[in-house]
Design an enzyme around this catalytic site. Structure first.
Site: not given
Lengths: 444, 297, 238
Positions: B1-3, B32
């Site tokens: 997942m991520c930012g 993140r």
């Protein structure tokens, strides 16, 4: 002229024809309890290479082999256990209150932990269980900060082995007044459960959620993350990235009190390859020793535990086998009576026989373990149940230690993967352990 | 997942400060996405014919000057070059022949982006280290989109870092997880669209690239994407003059937008925007699901 | 502690200087002085004012991130700004007010107390609620009150699609437009009791005037057709 033998249709055996019959007749899918019943690769397909001319065993009973286990070593107050055999989450609702009490008493006597389930924490369990892991599930039934603060660890449940991607389920016959009150549901309805958490989706948000739980508990206790064995390699890495202190992986053989048959038999991978992938993930992340691993899903014997530890687990968790120690599938319940009571007719009412029952969802458990019915519940005596479970856990721990000593280990956690060989090519490939008599690991 | 982060400056006077403004946004998104980071910066070239190519080599000590000399000699013209360890930005007089030349003469060098305005910097490693290494704070331009990655199913590698680019002056970053990336990839490869990685975000990028090549404008391409892409996604797309934001219909992955007279800023979490000047008076909102938001630089 | 000036009856916590830990530790104290708390510069941080155990009064000056005022017991928490995902999730009692907008999952799984969003709330407002009362002065996004088990939600503005999907016994009142109802949610006639309930909650919420007209509200409740599995429910969704 003799008749030609009637040919069996292997694509449509009896079980499949019964399934088609039920679907056609009722329009309903099958819901049942326990875990995958079909033959799958298990720890039985591995053997342990005990002492030889080059390796010397320790004397049983005389030379010490410790079974002490610590989970959540990074937390201020890690979970300290006398054995690596722990008890998995099973809800009050799925189980009777007396069942939860029996489990708590046995766990305390043995020095291990129990886990709440998809129904919250009962006072019986908190009072009887010295070490209690509190689950946070998508449904959040009964979840509250006071119970969080009473817990010895928190387990964030992403999924379970019986149904990765599926939510909890409890049919109306088991949603008694007390269960309904704890879960904020109308009495007697069929509970529908969420399969995703209400306030986070994805490991990036999970990191923030774990931080929240740490804030709530002032950072004292370990936080576990439990996944059903599906994409284990990435899931375990993501659990670590999200901040898990302990990762719990539940293989396909893992049980449930109620879910759709299709989930149980066809979703997720067996415990054997799941364990190997989980260990690989932790090794890739370089957190072995910092983040612990608990494996569950059809763990039955001390030999299973020894093999699981050898493959790299720090502990195991039991569900179905605990129920069986309490009387599940027995023709007479653990009611503490001097003369055994034969409850076979009650199995027959469920359309089954002792040894073949999987109807935890019915609420009519003939031995009082997975029921809310006030009469049936009395068939399990918590003290007698605790005695039997304590015995079983003790025997398993002793078997584990016996095998470890036979490998020359003074600590069960010193078992390593090189102490194993595989009996089948499938197990060799899944566990990445050489086929017995060879140095061959398929794929390597 | 991520930012994800995005910043589009509405006033030209602010363009020299693009990097300074975007660095604190990135730093907030490091938790993140601890595995890799990247940014695409858009700034108009000084002349109409110029083409920028962002290049990446696996070695920190790659001989960029030598590559520049060979290229200049073969193209018969001067080439401007900026190098930073394993990254380099080449400014060329034209685009035709660049990809083929690189494939033939420098096969180990990866072309991160091509276009008149776009420059891409991306690498594996902790985002904070990447910001420093490539001097993000000095970037100038009209708009930038960036990303910090927490790898889910595919590997961590520089190639797997976002943004993913396609064609000219087109890139995107993604927060979420597509549930049908492999069938998309097979369909696109069959249609002649080459892939570099097994990453689900690349599938989204190549899908949009394919729709654009079929004559869709971006809005129609995204409309098709709502049907063909499955799973959870917040996408931030950078093109030469625009920044475009879209969330899938289920909308579980977050995004916050801040608009002032000076800028439009996008991030996965508000705290990434909280250091921007004038944020106290910004119009703050969250994009609605399945709606396309686009801003012009 | 950095950023905490000891003064009674007020504590001031500057979250830009101290992290959320110092604020939360203060709110977890069960004995001793009972300050009201002023929280400055939250700057969108997550987990602000999580797990309060007593009736503290907390004023938060700025925007907060995820899970602000989560698992609140007794405290009165006012957020003078916007709130991120999971505002007041699992609230047990007490009151939480957000004067700006709130993101997804407002009061998720809340068991009691009152949560008020003066602006708009995003998707899944009141998801899985278990007894909390929620008032939204503006509009809510899609999947409002998804799987809501108990409690009351009042939305003065509009509601997005799939309102009340999989509803149990919680009741929703909407003053504006409803884009669509979810599975098993249905509109029911408003009675005098309903109108009183809406008026009561609007009053407790202390929304700014002009207050919505109670007569405009619609009542949305469960049709209770999913309470027992039966073959008739199994449909193929087109």
């Amino acid at each position: 002229m003799p008749r030609a033998p009637l040919e069996e249709h292997h694509s449509f055996p009896d079980e499949i024809r019964a399934y088609i019959e039920q679907a056609a007749e009722t329009g309903l899918y099958d819901i049942r309890g326990l875990g995958a019943k079909r033959r799958l690769p298990t720890f039985d397909d591995l053997v342990i290479l005990t002492a030889s001319l080059s390796r010397y065993p320790l004397e049983g009973y005389r030379e010490r082999c410790t079974t002490e286990t610590v989970l959540g070593t990074r937390a201020k107050n890690p979970v300290r256990l006398a054995t690596p055999i722990t008890i998995a989450g099973m809800s009050f609702g799925a189980l009777s209150a007396r069942g939860k009490e029996a489990i708590g008493r046995a766990a305390t006597a043995v020095g291990t932990s129990t886990t709440t389930g998809d129904g919250g924490m009962t006072s019986e369990e908190r009072e009887s269980s010295k070490c209690l892991v509190y689950q946070c599930l998508p449904s959040r039934y009964g979840f509250n900060p006071e119970h969080l603060r009473l817990a010895d660890a928190i387990e964030m449940v992403v999924g379970q082995g019986a149904k990765p991607g599926g939510g909890g389920m409890l049919l109306g016959q088991k949603v008694s007044a007390r269960v309904a009150a704890m879960r904020t549901l109308p009495e007697g309805i069929d509970q529908r459960s969420a399969c995703r958490h209400p306030d986070w989706t994805g490991p990036d948000d999970l990191a923030i959620k774990i931080a929240e739980l740490r804030e709530l508990t002032d950072g004292r206790i370990p936080i576990y993350v439990k996944v059903g064995a599906s994409r284990v390699l990435s899931d375990v890495k993501l659990a670590v990235k999200a901040g898990a202190d302990v990762v719990v992986v539940d293989g396909m053989q893992g049980g449930t009190a109620a879910t759709q048959q299709v989930f149980i038999e066809h979703a997720g991978i067996p415990t054997l390859p799941a364990l190997r992938q989980a260990v690989e993930a932790l090794e890739e992340m370089k957190v072995v020793g910092d983040v612990q691993l608990v494996i569950s899903g059809g763990i039955r014997t001390g030999a299973d535990v020894a093999k699981a530890l050898a493959m790299g687990a720090d502990a195991v968790s039991l569900g179905q086998s605990v129920l069986m120690a309490l009387g599940c599938n027995r023709s007479s319940p653990a009611d503490g009576h001097a003369v055994p009571t034969d409850v076979t007719p009650d199995y027959e009412k469920l359309g089954t026989v002792p040894g073949r029952c999987h109807h935890c969802e019915s609420g009519r458990c003939p031995v009082g373990v997975t029921t809310q019915d006030p009469e049936l519940e009395l068939r399990l005596d918590p003290v007698e149940g605790a005695r039997r479970l304590r015995n079983y856990l003790t025997v398993m721990t002793m078997e584990l230690a016996t095998l470890a000593r036979a490998c020359g280990k003074s600590n069960v956690h010193h078992l390593e993967r090189e102490d194993l060989a595989a009996l089948t090519i499938t197990a060799a490939a899944m566990a990445k352990v050489p086929l017995a008599g060879t140095s061959w690991v398929p794929g390597q | 997942m991520c930012g994800i982060v995005g910043l589009l400056l509405r006033r030209a006077e602010l363009r020299p400060a693009l990097g300074e403004l975007i660095v604190p946004m990135f730093e907030c998104m490091a938790e993140r996405g601890p595995d890799s980071a990247g940014v695409a910066v858009f700034s108009e070239p000084s002349s109409a014919e110029l083409c920028k190519a962002s290049l990446y080599a696996s070695s920190e000590t790659y001989d960029w000057p030598a590559l520049e000399r060979r290229m200049a000699s073969d193209f018969g013209t001067a080439i401007r070059m900026q190098a930073h360890g394993n990254h380099a930005l080449f400014v060329l007089p034209r685009e035709e022949g660049v990809r083929e030349w690189l494939r033939a003469h420098a096969p180990g060098v990866r072309l991160l982006s091509v276009g008149a305005a776009i420059e891409v910097w991306k690498d594996e490693g902790n985002p904070r280290a990447i910001l420093k290494k490539y001097g993000f704070s000095k970037f100038e331009g009209s708009h930038a989109i960036g990303h910090t990655r927490m790898a889910t199913e595919s590997r961590v590698s520089p190639a797997h870092a976002h943004p993913y680019t396609a064609g000219r002056d087109f890139c995107l970053v993604h927060n979420g997880s597509l549930s049908n990336p492999y069938m998309l990839r097979r369909k696109l490869e069959a249609a002649g669209v080459p892939f570099e990685t097994d990453n689900d975000t690349e599938a989204a990028c190549r899908y949009l690239e394919w729709r654009l090549s079929q004559g869709d404008d971006l809005e129609h391409a995204i409309g098709h994407a709502f049907v063909d892409l499955d799973g959870f996604y917040t996408l931030l797309i950078g093109t030469r003059h625009h920044m475009t934001l879209v969330r899938d219909p289920v909308a579980c992955k977050p995004a916050v937008v801040a608009e002032t007279d000076d800028y439009v800023a996008v991030a996965s979490e508000f705290r990434s925007l909280s250091h921007l000047p004038g944020i106290e008076n910004a119009r703050l909102f969250e994009p609605l699901p399945a709606r396309i938001y686009s801003w012009t630089a | 502690m950095d950023g905490v000036a000891s003064a009674s009856p007020r504590e001031v916590v500057d979250l830009a200087a101290a992290g959320v830990r110092s604020l939360n530790a203060l709110l977890h104290e069960r004995a001793g002085p009972f300050p009201s708390v002023e929280v400055l510069h939250p700057m969108g941080q997550h987990n602000v004012a999580v797990g309060a155990v007593r009736a503290f009064r907390v004023e938060i000056r700025g925007h907060v991130g995820y899970y602000a005022a989560a698992m609140n017991q007794e405290a009165s928490i006012h957020i003078h700004g916007n709130a991120g995902k999971g505002l007041a999730e699992n609230i047990m009692s007490g009151e939480v007010q957000v004067f700006g907008n709130a993101s997804d999952a407002v009061a998720a799984s809340g068991h009691g107390g009152l949560v008020v969003v003066h602006g708009d709330a995003a998707s899944r407002c009141g998801i899985s609620m278990k007894g909390v009362d929620i008032v939204v002065g503006g509009s809510i996004g899609h999947l409002g009150a998804f799987m809501a088990q108990a409690g009351t939600m009042v939305v003065a503005g509009d509601a997005g699609s799939a309102l009340g999907d999989s509803l149990y016994e919680a009741v929703i009142y909407v003053g504006g437009r409803i884009e669509s109802l979810g599975e098993d949610a249905r509109e029911e006639p408003m009675t005098a009791v309903d109108r009183e309930r809406v008026a009561g909650l609007l009053a407790r919420a202390r929304l700014s005037p002009p207050l919505p007209n109670v007569e405009r509200f619609k009542r949305i409740a469960s049709a209770r057709s999913l309470y027992h599995w039966h073959a008739g429910q199994n449909r193929i969704h087109g």
